[in-house]
Design an enzyme around this catalytic site. Structure first.
Site, PDB file in Angstrom:
ATOM      1  N   PRO A   2       7.639 -23.031  15.383  1.00  0.00           N
ATOM      2  CA  PRO A   2       7.941 -22.501  13.966  1.00  0.00           C
ATOM      3  C   PRO A   2       8.146 -21.039  13.956  1.00  0.00           C
ATOM      4  O   PRO A   2       6.305 -20.916  13.539  1.00  0.00           O
ATOM      5  CB  PRO A   2       7.252 -23.705  13.088  1.00  0.00           C
ATOM      6  CG  PRO A   2       7.279 -24.669  13.790  1.00  0.00           C
ATOM      7  CD  PRO A   2       6.808 -23.887  15.140  1.00  0.00           C
ATOM      8  N   GLU A   3       8.846 -20.086  13.130  1.00  0.00           N
ATOM      9  CA  GLU A   3       8.175 -19.632  12.755  1.00  0.00           C
ATOM     10  C   GLU A   3       8.839 -19.033  11.266  1.00  0.00           C
ATOM     11  O   GLU A   3       9.836 -20.093  10.300  1.00  0.00           O
ATOM     12  CB  GLU A   3       9.375 -18.306  13.298  1.00  0.00           C
ATOM     13  CG  GLU A   3       9.024 -17.933  15.281  1.00  0.00           C
ATOM     14  CD  GLU A   3       9.439 -16.633  16.087  1.00  0.00           C
ATOM     15  OE1 GLU A   3       9.550 -15.947  15.791  1.00  0.00           O
ATOM     16  OE2 GLU A   3       9.365 -17.256  16.535  1.00  0.00           O
ATOM     17  N   LYS A  53       4.246 -17.790   7.492  1.00  0.00           N
ATOM     18  CA  LYS A  53       3.988 -19.063   8.827  1.00  0.00           C
ATOM     19  C   LYS A  53       3.769 -20.325   7.793  1.00  0.00           C
ATOM     20  O   LYS A  53       4.109 -21.513   8.096  1.00  0.00           O
ATOM     21  CB  LYS A  53       4.585 -19.150  10.270  1.00  0.00           C
ATOM     22  CG  LYS A  53       5.129 -17.916  11.287  1.00  0.00           C
ATOM     23  CD  LYS A  53       4.578 -17.756  12.104  1.00  0.00           C
ATOM     24  CE  LYS A  53       5.188 -16.428  13.136  1.00  0.00           C
ATOM     25  NZ  LYS A  53       4.121 -16.174  14.331  1.00  0.00           N
ATOM     26  N   ARG A 113       0.700 -30.695  20.151  1.00  0.00           N
ATOM     27  CA  ARG A 113      -0.648 -29.737  21.099  1.00  0.00           C
ATOM     28  C   ARG A 113      -1.346 -29.408  20.124  1.00  0.00           C
ATOM     29  O   ARG A 113      -2.437 -28.931  20.215  1.00  0.00           O
ATOM     30  CB  ARG A 113       0.540 -28.289  21.355  1.00  0.00           C
ATOM     31  CG  ARG A 113       1.344 -28.796  22.790  1.00  0.00           C
ATOM     32  CD  ARG A 113       2.246 -27.425  23.161  1.00  0.00           C
ATOM     33  NE  ARG A 113       2.706 -27.830  24.020  1.00  0.00           N
ATOM     34  CZ  ARG A 113       3.164 -26.882  24.892  1.00  0.00           C
ATOM     35  NH1 ARG A 113       3.329 -25.171  24.289  1.00  0.00           N
ATOM     36  NH2 ARG A 113       4.847 -27.561  24.881  1.00  0.00           N
ATOM     37  N   ARG A 154       2.161   3.342  12.407  1.00  0.00           N
ATOM     38  CA  ARG A 154       1.884   4.239  13.288  1.00  0.00           C
ATOM     39  C   ARG A 154      -0.046   4.335  12.573  1.00  0.00           C
ATOM     40  O   ARG A 154      -0.772   5.305  13.412  1.00  0.00           O
ATOM     41  CB  ARG A 154       2.189   4.894  11.838  1.00  0.00           C
ATOM     42  CG  ARG A 154       2.734   6.712  12.566  1.00  0.00           C
ATOM     43  CD  ARG A 154       3.317   7.939  11.507  1.00  0.00           C
ATOM     44  NE  ARG A 154       2.298   7.662  10.657  1.00  0.00           N
ATOM     45  CZ  ARG A 154       2.137   9.117  10.153  1.00  0.00           C
ATOM     46  NH1 ARG A 154       2.825  10.198  11.072  1.00  0.00           N
ATOM     47  NH2 ARG A 154       1.330   9.332   8.854  1.00  0.00           N
ATOM     48  N   ARG A 263       2.315 -12.969  25.241  1.00  0.00           N
ATOM     49  CA  ARG A 263       3.468 -13.263  24.966  1.00  0.00           C
ATOM     50  C   ARG A 263       4.412 -13.310  25.805  1.00  0.00           C
ATOM     51  O   ARG A 263       4.229 -11.901  26.344  1.00  0.00           O
ATOM     52  CB  ARG A 263       3.953 -13.183  23.475  1.00  0.00           C
ATOM     53  CG  ARG A 263       2.360 -13.298  22.836  1.00  0.00           C
ATOM     54  CD  ARG A 263       2.316 -15.002  22.499  1.00  0.00           C
ATOM     55  NE  ARG A 263       1.372 -15.122  21.983  1.00  0.00           N
ATOM     56  CZ  ARG A 263       0.393 -15.544  21.925  1.00  0.00           C
ATOM     57  NH1 ARG A 263      -0.094 -15.552  23.099  1.00  0.00           N
ATOM     58  NH2 ARG A 263      -0.679 -15.556  20.893  1.00  0.00           N
TER      59      ARG A 263
END
Length: 275
Positions: A2-3, A53, A113, A154, A263
DNA sequence: GTACGGCCCTGTTAGC
DNA sequence: TGCTAACAGGGCCGTA
């Protein structure tokens, strides 16, 4: 996993079903990641909002908490979490980490999980959740323009994707929508700096990817289900994430995969050259 | 303050 | 067929 689009989908579904309802006694997993869910017992839901989220459920209770009569129930779904109103008692499900009785139903948090998180805190006091406390602006925030976004990027020399996943430049983007946005913007996710114009394109691509995700009810690769238990539909619209080894839909070159910040990252070497 | 690595967690998949 | 190891990854924490 889920995002923002998945959490927003769930928020929209649950808001009319939970607002005004009272959370009764239930049960919690003993891990401190879930055990404070019991603090929400006896509280009435006043509203459902979202930050990045994180699902933020407003609570009020006649018998106040130590800090007062209002609280926020924070729910992070982690990778495999779901939050649903179910008619059946969840007793026999070993993956239910917290639930609250609600008249003839139950609000159930299920997370195989255990990467998810539940917390009951004073409204706006997110010290117990560092990422939420330091969360960047919502993608829809009008004050987040290309200039602000570029200046934020930046400030660090870490890989651009690492920065996006940190939730600081903008809130709510995870691995799937990050890969999609970097691809759409033609920006290499391993770059450590970015021009103003390219930052503007990346911000626009992030907004578009998240918007599309919401329109399609979220992305289901394996575990994600919405508040109705239904799968999302966005996965068939993904153009980059998970397509390593397949031809780029834009130029035909073979999409590649590497690890950035632990990732898996997919990108097109032609459309997204290093700068 | 920033960067980075490791850990948490368990179902699935690949390899032997 | 059955076992083992690798893999997936968001957030947090300790260390440099």
């Amino acid at each position: 996993m889920p995002e923002l689009p998945e959490v927003e989908t769930i928020r929209r579904q649950l808001a009319p079903r939970l607002t005004g309802r009272t959370l009764g006694p239930g049960a919690q997993h003993p891990s401190p990641k879930f055990s404070t869910a019991s603090l929400a017992e006896g509280a009435t839901v006043t509203e459902l909002t979202r930050r990045g989220k994180y699902l933020v459920i407003g609570l009020e209770r006649a018998q106040p908490w130590a800090w007062g009569p209002d609280a926020h129930l924070i729910v992070h779904l982690g990778m495999t979490g779901s939050l649903r109103v179910r008619d059946d008692p969840p007793d026999s499900d070993p993956y239910v980490r917290a639930w609250w009785a609600m008249d003839d139903a139950a609000l159930v948090f299920r997370d195989v999980r255990r990467f998810g998180r539940i917390a009951v805190v004073p409204p706006g006091n997110y010290a117990a959740l560092p990422t939420l406390a330091a969360l960047g602006p919502e993608p829809t925030d009008a004050t987040l323009d290309a200039e602000v976004f570029w200046r934020s990027l930046r400030r660090s020399r870490r890989a651009l994707k690492t920065q996006i996943l940190s939730q600081r430049p903008v809130a709510g983007v995870g691995n799937i929508y990050a890969d999609e946005a970097f691809w759409a913007a033609g920006v290499n996710p391993a770059d450590r700096s970015i021009s103003r114009d390219r930052a503007a394109r990346l911000l626009e691509a992030i907004r578009e990817a998240l918007h599309q995700g919401i329109q399609h009810g979220g992305t289901t690769l394996r575990d994600y289900v919405d508040a109705d238990g239904d799968r999302g539909a966005n996965q068939v619209h993904l153009l980059c994430y998970g397509r390593a080894g397949q031809p780029c839909r834009r130029c035909g070159d073979v999409l590649r995969s590497r690890s950035i910040d632990a990732r898996t990252t997919t990108w097109c070497p032609t459309c997204q050259p290093r700068r």
